[in-house]
Write an enzyme that holds these catalytic residues in place. Structure first.
Site, short mmCIF file in Angstrom:
data_model
loop_
_atom_site.label_atom_id
_atom_site.label_comp_id
_atom_site.label_asym_id
_atom_site.label_seq_id
_atom_site.Cartn_x
_atom_site.Cartn_y
_atom_site.Cartn_z
N ARG A 44 0.85 -1.20 0.00
CA ARG A 44 0.00 0.00 0.00
C ARG A 44 0.88 1.25 0.00
NH1 ARG A 44 -3.38 -3.43 3.43
NH2 ARG A 44 -2.42 -2.64 5.34
N LYS A 217 -17.01 19.02 -0.86
CA LYS A 217 -16.70 17.93 -1.79
C LYS A 217 -17.98 17.19 -2.15
CE LYS A 217 -13.89 13.74 -2.25
NZ LYS A 217 -12.55 13.18 -2.11
P1 13P Z 1 -13.63 8.72 -5.68
O1 13P Z 1 -13.14 9.88 -6.48
O2 13P Z 1 -13.02 7.40 -6.07
O3 13P Z 1 -15.13 8.68 -5.60
O4 13P Z 1 -13.12 8.94 -4.20
C1 13P Z 1 -13.21 10.18 -3.66
C2 13P Z 1 -13.36 10.08 -2.21
O5 13P Z 1 -12.55 10.57 -1.46
C3 13P Z 1 -14.54 9.40 -1.67
O6 13P Z 1 -14.67 9.71 -0.32
#
Ligand code: 13P
Length: 336
Positions: A44, A217
């Protein structure tokens, strides 16, 4: 300008966005299983360090969201991971929620947990170098969901988390994610996303959050993955900008979208059009997990010693996202 506002702008400005590398060990194991790589802490770290030391970090990545395991790891050159990120000019961040758990009284839905002991955990992360944080609330669309209860509970938790993060000197990413899963229409997604975001801001204001020191977000406005009536990228961008203009207070400096299962190209094209159609003062950029890492992970899995090759794949993806964050992306550039 407050310190929190400065941090938010440093992360989001000049065509930069966020690399969401905060997959929990469970999620990262799924991603590594899919490309037949053993998921242990060494692998990871190896993959993530490959990304964190790539050229794109300087020009395209303003912040990196880490998972608890990674923020505590030491790189192959004996620096901590936050030190590696800082040396590229980006800001280290940390996921602080402990996951979406069944919501009592509406157990088909979830509420995100992690408030217990959060103040102390935030202090520790600040000492490790984190200057921003992430908490994700998750909602599904069906005929009856998201319920008022889940909209309220998740907004309340997001606000309490944000207050603690700001108290500790860190910018909270407020992430209410409406999942793409389902056969709902784009208009259903539009209506529910507006409702969820408005409720989040009601709670953020009640909890006296400095709105100039947060990053929102959200998901883009899309038809469900099982829907028969998909909409064009142009429609996605117009609906997304309209929803955010209507639901987000103008003090918020910027919006960094999640990719949510869209392909790399789809999420880039949509972001590009969002920026072309952006008639707000918000910066609109990316905070992608899968849509920044997918092709790099696939390439890396073929030969995990090929660091340069993997970085080239990641550099291209990050450059395309950065162009999209400025409304300057095109299919021709993508295929060059
Ligand atoms: P994705 O862009 O793969 O949806 O992941 C963004 C993220 O941080 C989800 O919490």
């Amino acid at each position: 300008m407050t310190e929190l506002n400065k941090i938010a702008l440093k992360i989001l400005s000049n065509g930069k966005g966020i690399l969401a590398a905060d997959e929990s060990n469970g999620t990262m194991t799924k991603r590594l299983d899919a490309v037949k790589i053993v998921s242990n802490s060494e692998n990871r770290l190896r993959f993530r360090e490959t990304l964190f030391t790539s050229d794109a970090m300087k020009d395209c990545i303003g912040g990196v969201i880490l998972f608890d395991e990674t923020i505590n790891q030491t790189s192959s050159v004996n620096k901590t991971i936050p030190e590696i990120i800082l040396s590229s000019g980006a800001v280290p961040g940390i996921k602080v929620d402990t996951g979406a758990k069944p919501l009592a009284s509406s157990s088909d839905e979830t509420v995100t947990e992690g408030l217990d002991g959060l103040r102390q955990r935030l202090t520790n992360y600040y000492e490790l170098g984190a200057r921003f944080t992430k908490w994700r609330g998750v909602y599904t669309i069906t005929k009856e969901y998201p319920s008022k209860l889940s909209i309220h509970s998740n907004a309340h938790a997001l606000a309490r988390y944000s207050a603690l993060a700001q108290e500790c000197g860190m910018v909270p990413i407020v992430e209410p994610e409406i999942l793409m899963n389902g056969d709902h229409s784009a208009d259903d997604c539009y209506n529910k996303t507006c409702e969820v975001i408005k409720k989040c801001f009601d709670e953020l204001i009640l909890h006296k959050i400095d709105l100039t020191g947060i990053i929102l977000k959200p998901n883009m406005i899309l038809a469900g993955s099982e829907s028969k009536s998909k909409i064009s990228s142009q429609e996605v961008s117009i609906k997304t900008v309209k929803c955010l203009k209507e639901s987000v207070p103008t003090e918020v400096p910027g919006i960094a979208f999640l990719s949510g299962g869209q392909s790399e190209i789809e999420s880039t094209e949509n972001l590009n059009l969002i920026n072309i159609n952006n008639n707000t003062n918000f910066i609109m950029t990316y905070s992608y997990g899968r849509a920044l890492q997918q092709s790099a992970l696939k390439f890396w899995s073929k030969d995990i010693r090929n660091i340069k090759g993997t970085q080239n794949v990641f550099n291209h993806r990050a450059n395309m996202c950065s162009l999209a964050a400025q409304g300057k992306w095109s299919k021709e550039l993508e295929n060059k």
